[in-house]
Design a protein around this motif. Structure first.
Motif, mmCIF file in Angstrom:
data_model
loop_
_atom_site.group_PDB
_atom_site.id
_atom_site.type_symbol
_atom_site.label_atom_id
_atom_site.label_comp_id
_atom_site.label_asym_id
_atom_site.label_seq_id
_atom_site.Cartn_x
_atom_site.Cartn_y
_atom_site.Cartn_z
ATOM 1 N N GLY A 242 23.549 73.721 43.951
ATOM 2 C CA GLY A 242 22.449 72.905 43.435
ATOM 3 C C GLY A 242 22.696 72.582 41.971
ATOM 4 N N SER A 243 22.189 71.435 41.525
ATOM 5 C CA SER A 243 22.569 70.964 40.198
ATOM 6 C C SER A 243 21.403 70.361 39.435
ATOM 7 N N GLN A 244 21.663 70.155 38.151
ATOM 8 C CA GLN A 244 20.706 69.493 37.271
ATOM 9 C C GLN A 244 20.480 68.040 37.660
ATOM 10 N N ASP A 245 21.389 67.482 38.449
ATOM 11 C CA ASP A 245 21.226 66.092 38.886
ATOM 12 C C ASP A 245 20.258 65.958 40.056
ATOM 13 N N SER A 246 19.537 67.043 40.387
ATOM 14 C CA SER A 246 18.477 67.070 41.413
ATOM 15 C C SER A 246 19.020 67.011 42.836
ATOM 16 N N THR A 247 20.309 67.245 43.018
ATOM 17 C CA THR A 247 20.887 67.186 44.355
ATOM 18 C C THR A 247 21.413 68.555 44.785
ATOM 19 N N VAL A 248 21.585 68.683 46.100
ATOM 20 C CA VAL A 248 22.238 69.841 46.706
ATOM 21 C C VAL A 248 23.495 69.336 47.389
ATOM 22 N N ALA A 249 24.642 69.949 47.112
ATOM 23 C CA ALA A 249 25.921 69.512 47.679
ATOM 24 C C ALA A 249 26.425 70.540 48.674
ATOM 25 N N LEU A 250 26.993 70.058 49.778
ATOM 26 C CA LEU A 250 27.617 70.899 50.796
ATOM 27 C C LEU A 250 29.123 70.698 50.727
ATOM 28 N N TRP A 251 29.882 71.812 50.734
ATOM 29 C CA TRP A 251 31.322 71.751 50.496
ATOM 30 C C TRP A 251 32.095 72.402 51.637
ATOM 31 N N SER A 252 33.276 71.861 51.911
ATOM 32 C CA SER A 252 34.252 72.528 52.761
ATOM 33 C C SER A 252 35.258 73.225 51.860
ATOM 34 N N LEU A 253 36.248 73.880 52.467
ATOM 35 C CA LEU A 253 37.310 74.524 51.701
ATOM 36 C C LEU A 253 38.615 73.736 51.776
ATOM 37 N N GLU A 254 38.513 72.480 52.211
ATOM 38 C CA GLU A 254 39.697 71.634 52.315
ATOM 39 C C GLU A 254 39.688 70.470 51.328
ATOM 40 N N LYS A 255 38.506 70.061 50.881
ATOM 41 C CA LYS A 255 38.423 68.935 49.952
ATOM 42 C C LYS A 255 37.666 69.356 48.701
ATOM 43 N N ASP A 256 37.969 68.677 47.594
ATOM 44 C CA ASP A 256 37.291 68.985 46.340
ATOM 45 C C ASP A 256 36.096 68.080 46.095
ATOM 46 N N THR A 257 35.705 67.311 47.121
ATOM 47 C CA THR A 257 34.508 66.469 47.048
ATOM 48 C C THR A 257 33.513 66.922 48.106
ATOM 49 N N PRO A 258 32.211 66.661 47.910
ATOM 50 C CA PRO A 258 31.209 67.164 48.855
ATOM 51 C C PRO A 258 31.322 66.550 50.240
ATOM 52 N N LEU A 259 31.052 67.359 51.260
ATOM 53 C CA LEU A 259 30.915 66.837 52.615
ATOM 54 C C LEU A 259 29.634 66.027 52.757
ATOM 55 N N ALA A 260 28.585 66.471 52.052
ATOM 56 C CA ALA A 260 27.290 65.780 52.101
ATOM 57 C C ALA A 260 26.511 66.119 50.836
ATOM 58 N N THR A 261 25.620 65.219 50.460
ATOM 59 C CA THR A 261 24.748 65.427 49.310
ATOM 60 C C THR A 261 23.304 65.287 49.772
ATOM 61 N N LEU A 262 22.514 66.351 49.575
ATOM 62 C CA LEU A 262 21.123 66.349 50.015
ATOM 63 C C LEU A 262 20.234 65.923 48.858
ATOM 64 N N LYS A 263 19.469 64.845 49.079
ATOM 65 C CA LYS A 263 18.609 64.307 48.030
ATOM 66 C C LYS A 263 17.144 64.391 48.455
ATOM 67 N N GLY A 264 16.300 64.704 47.519
ATOM 68 C CA GLY A 264 14.872 64.827 47.786
ATOM 69 C C GLY A 264 14.132 65.413 46.606
#
Length: 499
Positions: A242-264
């Motif tokens: 979770g971050s100051q940008d108000s989002t929650v990020a879901l990560w795998s262990l294969e990529k350095d970018t999020p699988l999904a970003t939860l906004k609300g």
């Protein structure tokens, strides 16, 4: 001059006028101070809508201006709370205003849920009840064993944790480390920092393995999926942040970018926590709410209000039936996920609550506050059972020790505690092999630069480790071999023992 003196003489000699003594003035000042603190306590416990439109409607219903010149939404909420507090004081009891406005209270806190939420609550009940049954059966088995064996095992466990020392220190990032988390197999450490990055390090060498980038603000919370690095595929969700940008990020262990970003969320997210099932994720935010997400569909299942200020801490009970939230209003709340109702209010701290964790025994939880104290709460008695003056200033984080579930299950099945001696199970088998070490100690991190280990039965400090920086986070590995802290100095430290 004569007139002034005459008036003063008349005042002093007036038998209807009494000049206050020092004791009377002191009592008056004390009473005023008590009234001020009582009012502050009442304001903290009041729950009002977070939606600005609802706040305006409430003000209009009470015959007050909906907005004043230059008034911000938070000022409007404060004005509404002050007005409600005044009405309660005039009525003489807190329950009167609640009964007069019962219909509006129901509208605020008992909204109609979705069918997805209803199905989720049924699944949570089906998941948590068998786990609670197994936990209670294990407790009964433990109580049936000789007391001497339990006492001896306790002594060996505390001798072990007293030997913890610094194994190494590593610069984790260019800004403070906000949270550290061991992976379920105890082989990786995730660190979240104020740069917005999450980094993965191998244990015990502390070599950098991977950097996850995707947030636009500081990372407030990090958590591993319960099956990450165990049975979970590396390509699926293994980590959340979770971050100051108000989002929650879901990560795998294969990529350095999020699988999904939860906004609300409408404000920064301070903590995230996976439900023990791994299917759901909770997030606590400075928008004064916590939310429950479906990890598979990335849908928001529940938005829960109930705090009058920012929500900072969030944790799930190991059974999966309860979730605890706490924050800047100095109040904690335990919620029943199966019904959506408040199971207990944790009211006792004098300052904001920055840390919360449930004991593996299922009926206790600990909270750490800005007042430097750790309070232990009994969910069965609905009260605090211990208050520890743990740190000189804020308690930044705390964590109960938990052993791997498969080790616990092997004990319940009367199997060998050491499990399989093959290399695959060696790292998962806990170094603390005592049958009663599960949940027996608690680690706390303080802004005063101390990491402390506490016995979780008599709540006595067993080990205190001084560091040179404000400690913002602490975690204990599942195998019991290591403890890690995240620091304001941009580094993290690894602790262990040679026993």
């Amino acid at each position: 001059m004569d007139t002034e003196m005459k008036d003063f003489d008349d005042l002093v000699n007036d038998d209807k006028y009494e000049m206050g003594t020092g004791q009377e003035l002191a009592r008056a000042e004390l009473q005023a101070t008590e009234d001020m603190f009582e009012r502050r306590r009442v304001l903290r416990t009041l729950a009002v809508p977070t939606d600005d439109n609802k706040v305006r409607e409430r003000l209009r219903a009470f015959g007050l201006p909906m907005t004043l010149f230059g008034e911000r939404p938070e000022d409007r909420r404060s004005r509404l709370k002050s007005m409600i507090a005044d009405m309660q004081e005039e009525a003489g009891e807190k329950a009167k205003i609640e009964s007069e406005d019962e219909s509006e209270e129901e509208e605020e806190f008992y909204t109609v849920g979705s069918q997805e939420l209803l199905q989720t609550r049924r699944l949570l009940a089906e998941y948590s009840i068998p786990r609670a049954k197994r936990r209670i059966e294990k407790e009964r088995d433990d109580w049936a064993k000789p007391l001497k064996s339990i006492v001896d095992a306790r002594k060996r466990t505390f001798e072990y944790i007293k030997s913890f020392n610094v194994l190494g220190s590593q610069v984790g990032d260019s800004r403070p480390i906000s949270q550290v988390k061991f992976s379920p197999d105890s082989q990786l450490l995730a660190t979240g920092s104020w740069t917005g990055n999450i980094k993965l390090w191998d244990i015990p060498n502390c070599n950098h393995q991977m950097t996850l980038r995707g947030h636009d603000g500081l990372v407030g919370g990090v958590d591993w999926h319960p099956q990450a690095t165990l049975n979970q595929s590396k390509s699926t969700v293994n980590l959340a942040s979770g971050s100051q940008d108000s989002t929650v990020a879901l990560w795998s262990l294969e990529k350095d970018t999020p699988l999904a970003t939860l906004k609300g969320h409408t404000h920064q997210v301070r903590r995230v926590a996976f439900h023990p099932s791994g299917r759901y994720l909770g997030s606590a935010s400075f928008d004064e709410t916590w939310r429950l997400w479906d990890v598979e569909t990335q849908a928001e299942l529940q938005l829960q209000e109930g705090h009058s200020k920012e929500v900072y801490a969030l944790a799930f009970q190991d059974d999966g039936a309860l979730v605890g939230s706490a924050g800047m209003d100095a109040i904690g709340r335990v919620w029943d996920l199966r019904t959506g109702r408040t199971a207990m209010v944790l009211d006792g701290h004098a300052d904001k609550i920055l840390a919360l964790d449930f004991s593996p025994n299922g009926y206790q939880c600990a909270t750490g506050s800005g007042d430097g104290k750790i309070m232990i709460w009994d969910l069965r008695a609905l009260k605090s059972i211990s208050t520890m003056p743990a740190h000189n200033i804020s308690v930044g984080d705390l964590k109960f020790y938990r052993q791997p579930e498969r080790v616990l299950n092997s004990r319940n099945d009367k199997q060998d505690v050491k499990m399989d001696e093959s290399g695959d199970n060696e790292d998962m088998s806990p170094l603390v092999k005592e049958p009663y070490s599960h949940g027996l100690f608690l680690a706390s991190a303080g802004f005063d630069g101390y990491t402390k280990l506490w016995s979780a039965d008599d709540w006595i400090c067993q080990r205190s480790i001084a560091e040179n920086s404000k400690i913002m986070s602490v975690d204990v590995s599942r195998n019991g071999k290591h403890l890690a802290t995240g620091e304001w100095s941009r580094s993290f430290k690894l602790f262990g023992t040679e026993l």
